[in-house]
Design a protein around this motif. Structure first.
Motif, mmCIF file in Angstrom:
data_model
loop_
_atom_site.group_PDB
_atom_site.id
_atom_site.type_symbol
_atom_site.label_atom_id
_atom_site.label_comp_id
_atom_site.label_asym_id
_atom_site.label_seq_id
_atom_site.Cartn_x
_atom_site.Cartn_y
_atom_site.Cartn_z
ATOM 1 N N LYS A 16 102.511 98.929 100.000
ATOM 2 C CA LYS A 16 103.904 99.327 99.757
ATOM 3 C C LYS A 16 104.098 99.470 98.253
ATOM 4 C CE LYS A 16 105.447 95.581 101.643
ATOM 5 N NZ LYS A 16 106.213 94.491 102.232
ATOM 6 N N ALA A 43 115.848 105.197 98.326
ATOM 7 C CA ALA A 43 116.825 105.411 99.403
ATOM 8 C C ALA A 43 116.539 106.697 100.158
ATOM 9 C CB ALA A 43 118.245 105.437 98.828
ATOM 10 N N TYR A 45 113.518 108.444 100.379
ATOM 11 C CA TYR A 45 112.203 108.587 101.003
ATOM 12 C C TYR A 45 111.804 107.410 101.895
ATOM 13 C CZ TYR A 45 111.555 112.753 98.242
ATOM 14 O OH TYR A 45 111.709 114.009 97.717
ATOM 15 N N ASP A 46 112.492 106.287 101.803
ATOM 16 C CA ASP A 46 112.177 105.114 102.629
ATOM 17 C C ASP A 46 112.722 105.336 104.032
ATOM 18 O OD1 ASP A 46 111.472 102.597 103.515
ATOM 19 O OD2 ASP A 46 113.133 101.577 102.523
ATOM 20 N N LYS A 47 111.850 105.729 104.927
ATOM 21 C CA LYS A 47 112.248 106.076 106.293
ATOM 22 C C LYS A 47 112.257 104.832 107.194
ATOM 23 C CE LYS A 47 112.613 110.354 105.232
ATOM 24 N NZ LYS A 47 113.924 110.798 104.853
ATOM 25 N N PRO A 48 112.953 104.893 108.319
ATOM 26 C CA PRO A 48 113.042 103.747 109.232
ATOM 27 C C PRO A 48 111.657 103.299 109.705
ATOM 28 C CG PRO A 48 114.675 105.389 109.817
ATOM 29 C CD PRO A 48 113.787 106.002 108.755
ATOM 30 N N GLN A 50 113.569 100.963 107.423
ATOM 31 C CA GLN A 50 113.679 100.902 105.973
ATOM 32 C C GLN A 50 113.434 99.476 105.472
ATOM 33 O OE1 GLN A 50 117.533 102.726 106.135
ATOM 34 N NE2 GLN A 50 116.756 104.559 105.137
ATOM 35 N N ASN A 51 112.535 99.379 104.472
ATOM 36 C CA ASN A 51 112.189 98.069 103.943
ATOM 37 C C ASN A 51 112.350 97.971 102.429
ATOM 38 O OD1 ASN A 51 110.053 99.614 103.072
ATOM 39 N ND2 ASN A 51 108.486 98.520 104.219
ATOM 40 N N GLY A 52 112.876 99.035 101.798
ATOM 41 C CA GLY A 52 113.085 99.002 100.350
ATOM 42 C C GLY A 52 111.846 99.331 99.542
ATOM 43 N N GLU A 58 105.403 107.971 102.940
ATOM 44 C CA GLU A 58 106.680 108.235 102.264
ATOM 45 C C GLU A 58 106.432 108.700 100.825
ATOM 46 O OE1 GLU A 58 109.117 104.836 104.795
ATOM 47 O OE2 GLU A 58 108.150 104.301 102.915
ATOM 48 N N LYS A 88 121.396 111.301 103.000
ATOM 49 C CA LYS A 88 120.002 110.955 102.707
ATOM 50 C C LYS A 88 119.025 111.455 103.779
ATOM 51 C CE LYS A 88 121.318 108.251 99.221
ATOM 52 N NZ LYS A 88 122.135 109.054 98.385
#
Length: 143
Positions: A16, A43, A45-48, A50-52, A58, A88
């Protein structure tokens, strides 16, 4: 290319990319990003789920979009696109374009005008504007 950059800047090797790691990777890609822009990129590019963080897929999507934009205007295009892409989703759609036009003091645009603007930019005819199509419209796309 994206995978090599990802591995180089995923300094703790957890698969990550954190905000701090992303800053380094973006510098290698010739993008100087403010804290706000880094947060917007995460925000966007972080797809479900979502973990930050950005995982390799991604990050690869981000690099793909960046290659569609010339080096001199990447930050400007990304920042502007992010402002337009309110939900987004990765696309500018008619409702978002209408909202931006109103915010810019252009008044209430009728649906036909907004759709015509989308049609001009929407080169793949999917009814929405991707970042690559947006960059091309702004005249900053790589040829």
């Amino acid at each position: 290319m994206a995978e090599a950059v990802f591995k180089k800047y995923d300094v703790n090797g957890d698969g990550k990319m954190s905000n701090a790691e992303l800053v380094g990777a973006l510098k290698e890609l010739k993008v100087t990003a403010s804290d706000d822009l880094v947060k917007a990129i995460i925000a966007r590019y972080d797809k479900p789920p979502q973990n930050g963080f950005l995982e390799l897929a991604e990050f690869t999507a981000l690099v793909t979009d960046l290659t569609a934009i010339t080096a001199t205007k990447r930050e400007e295009v990304l920042d502007t696109f992010t402002q337009f892409d309110k939900d987004k989703s990765g696309f500018i759609e008619t409702g978002e374009l209408k909202e931006v036009m109103k915010a810019l003091g252009m008044g209430e645009a009728d649906d036909a005008t907004v759709q015509a603007m989308i049609n001009i930019a929407d080169t793949n005819n999917d009814g929405k504007v991707s970042i690559a199509e947006f960059a091309k419209i702004l005249g900053h796309a790589a040829e």
